[in-house]
Design a protein around this motif. Structure first.
Motif, PDB file in Angstrom:
ATOM      1  N   ILE A 135       0.836  -1.188   0.000  1.00 35.90           N
ATOM      2  CA  ILE A 135       0.000   0.000   0.000  1.00 35.90           C
ATOM      3  C   ILE A 135       0.876   1.244   0.000  1.00 35.90           C
ATOM      4  O   ILE A 135       1.854   1.319   0.730  1.00 35.90           O
ATOM      5  CB  ILE A 135      -0.938  -0.017   1.234  1.00 35.90           C
ATOM      6  N   CYS A 136       0.517   2.200  -0.833  1.00 33.87           N
ATOM      7  CA  CYS A 136       1.234   3.475  -0.909  1.00 33.87           C
ATOM      8  C   CYS A 136       0.983   4.249   0.380  1.00 33.87           C
ATOM      9  O   CYS A 136      -0.163   4.383   0.811  1.00 33.87           O
ATOM     10  CB  CYS A 136       0.752   4.266  -2.110  1.00 33.87           C
ATOM     11  N   SER A 137       2.043   4.757   0.976  1.00 34.70           N
ATOM     12  CA  SER A 137       1.876   5.464   2.247  1.00 34.70           C
ATOM     13  C   SER A 137       1.413   6.909   2.040  1.00 34.70           C
ATOM     14  O   SER A 137       1.101   7.593   3.000  1.00 34.70           O
ATOM     15  CB  SER A 137       3.175   5.444   3.055  1.00 34.70           C
ATOM     16  N   ILE A 138       1.372   7.361   0.803  1.00 28.82           N
ATOM     17  CA  ILE A 138       0.851   8.708   0.523  1.00 28.82           C
ATOM     18  C   ILE A 138      -0.648   8.629   0.192  1.00 28.82           C
ATOM     19  O   ILE A 138      -1.481   9.201   0.876  1.00 28.82           O
ATOM     20  CB  ILE A 138       1.608   9.371  -0.656  1.00 28.82           C
ATOM     21  N   CYS A 139      -0.987   7.896  -0.865  1.00 22.80           N
ATOM     22  CA  CYS A 139      -2.386   7.904  -1.322  1.00 22.80           C
ATOM     23  C   CYS A 139      -3.174   6.693  -0.838  1.00 22.80           C
ATOM     24  O   CYS A 139      -4.374   6.601  -1.071  1.00 22.80           O
ATOM     25  CB  CYS A 139      -2.439   8.001  -2.849  1.00 22.80           C
ATOM     26  N   VAL A 140      -2.477   5.730  -0.174  1.00 25.11           N
ATOM     27  CA  VAL A 140      -3.108   4.550   0.406  1.00 25.11           C
ATOM     28  C   VAL A 140      -3.779   3.667  -0.662  1.00 25.11           C
ATOM     29  O   VAL A 140      -4.765   2.981  -0.406  1.00 25.11           O
ATOM     30  CB  VAL A 140      -4.113   4.917   1.534  1.00 25.11           C
ATOM     31  N   ILE A 184       5.817   4.419  -1.799  1.00 29.75           N
ATOM     32  CA  ILE A 184       4.991   5.272  -2.654  1.00 29.75           C
ATOM     33  C   ILE A 184       4.681   4.497  -3.934  1.00 29.75           C
ATOM     34  O   ILE A 184       5.473   3.641  -4.354  1.00 29.75           O
ATOM     35  CB  ILE A 184       5.714   6.595  -3.023  1.00 29.75           C
ATOM     36  N   CYS A 185       3.549   4.802  -4.543  1.00 31.88           N
ATOM     37  CA  CYS A 185       3.233   4.235  -5.854  1.00 31.88           C
ATOM     38  C   CYS A 185       4.483   4.317  -6.726  1.00 31.88           C
ATOM     39  O   CYS A 185       5.085   5.386  -6.834  1.00 31.88           O
ATOM     40  CB  CYS A 185       2.100   5.014  -6.528  1.00 31.88           C
ATOM     41  N   ALA A 186       4.872   3.190  -7.341  1.00 33.52           N
ATOM     42  CA  ALA A 186       6.154   3.125  -8.027  1.00 33.52           C
ATOM     43  C   ALA A 186       6.276   4.147  -9.153  1.00 33.52           C
ATOM     44  O   ALA A 186       7.366   4.608  -9.470  1.00 33.52           O
ATOM     45  CB  ALA A 186       6.383   1.713  -8.572  1.00 33.52           C
ATOM     46  N   ALA A 197       2.316   8.278  -9.363  1.00 33.45           N
ATOM     47  CA  ALA A 197       1.096   8.836  -9.959  1.00 33.45           C
ATOM     48  C   ALA A 197      -0.083   8.781  -8.984  1.00 33.45           C
ATOM     49  O   ALA A 197      -1.225   8.566  -9.396  1.00 33.45           O
ATOM     50  CB  ALA A 197       0.760   8.103 -11.254  1.00 33.45           C
ATOM     51  N   CYS A 198       0.178   8.986  -7.706  1.00 34.66           N
ATOM     52  CA  CYS A 198      -0.870   8.897  -6.673  1.00 34.66           C
ATOM     53  C   CYS A 198      -2.129   9.665  -7.057  1.00 34.66           C
ATOM     54  O   CYS A 198      -3.252   9.171  -6.910  1.00 34.66           O
ATOM     55  CB  CYS A 198      -0.336   9.444  -5.349  1.00 34.66           C
ATOM     56  N   SER A 199      -1.947  10.880  -7.543  1.00 32.20           N
ATOM     57  CA  SER A 199      -3.092  11.740  -7.870  1.00 32.20           C
ATOM     58  C   SER A 199      -4.025  11.068  -8.870  1.00 32.20           C
ATOM     59  O   SER A 199      -5.246  11.205  -8.786  1.00 32.20           O
ATOM     60  CB  SER A 199      -2.610  13.063  -8.457  1.00 32.20           C
TER      61      SER A 199
HETATM   62 ZN    ZN Z   1       0.344   6.549  -4.114  1.00 25.53          ZN
END
Ligand code: ZN
Length: 172
Positions: free
Chosen positions: A82-87, A117-119, A122-124
């Protein structure tokens, strides 16, 4: 976020040398990026696969952070991460452990902050459903707006750690 030009991006970096900021590779098609859907600008270096960058606003100022892909040995034990920024939940390769040198003397001494973080950074776009993960499913029950708020808080927390102990943090 508001569209940025090359000069703004290069001048925003806080945790690398001016020379490195001048030389790093910017995302392709800068003017065509979906700026309105970006909470921060994140990209992998098209010429250096182990490097990534993240540019966002912090306390009203543009802040750019260089990231490096961490060497990982335990990845094979995890099915998903899981991405720790955007989950956002991904399969194993969809999330990567990045490290950022801390701002100032600590960073120059090799002190880094690590986070998943998403590899593709591109979290947004994942939060807005503009990009799908390999899992093909969305486990979220929050609205897009709630997810964005949460991601901004998470990103601030990460940046606080990157700035920790440097003189550029405001003293209260
Ligand atoms: Zn992310």
């Amino acid at each position: 976020m508001n569209p940025l030009d090359e000069k703004e991006i290069r001048e925003s970096f806080v945790n690398c040398s001016k020379g490195e900021a001048r030389r790093l590779n910017l995302p392709r098609g800068l003017s065509e990026l979906p700026w309105a859907d970006l909470d921060f600008l994140g990209w992998r270096d098209p010429g250096a696969p182990d490097r990534g960058y993240l540019v966002t606003e912090r306390n009203g100022e543009l802040v750019g952070v260089t990231l490096r892909l961490a060497q990982e040995t335990r990845r094979s034990f995890t099915k998903g991460t899981i991405c720790s920024i955007c989950v956002t939940a991904h399969t194993g390769t969809g999330v990567a452990l990045f490290t950022a040198p801390r701002v100032g003397a600590a960073g120059r001494q090799g002190n880094t902050v690590g986070t998943y973080i998403c590899a593709d950074l591109a979290c947004s776009l994942y939060m807005r459903g503009r990009k799908k993960t390999d899992l093909g499913m969305d486990f979220e029950t929050l609205t897009t707006e709630e997810r964005v708020v949460r991601a901004v808080v998470n990103l601030e927390g990460f940046l606080d750690k990157v700035f920790d102990g440097s003189l550029s943090t405001t003293t209260s």
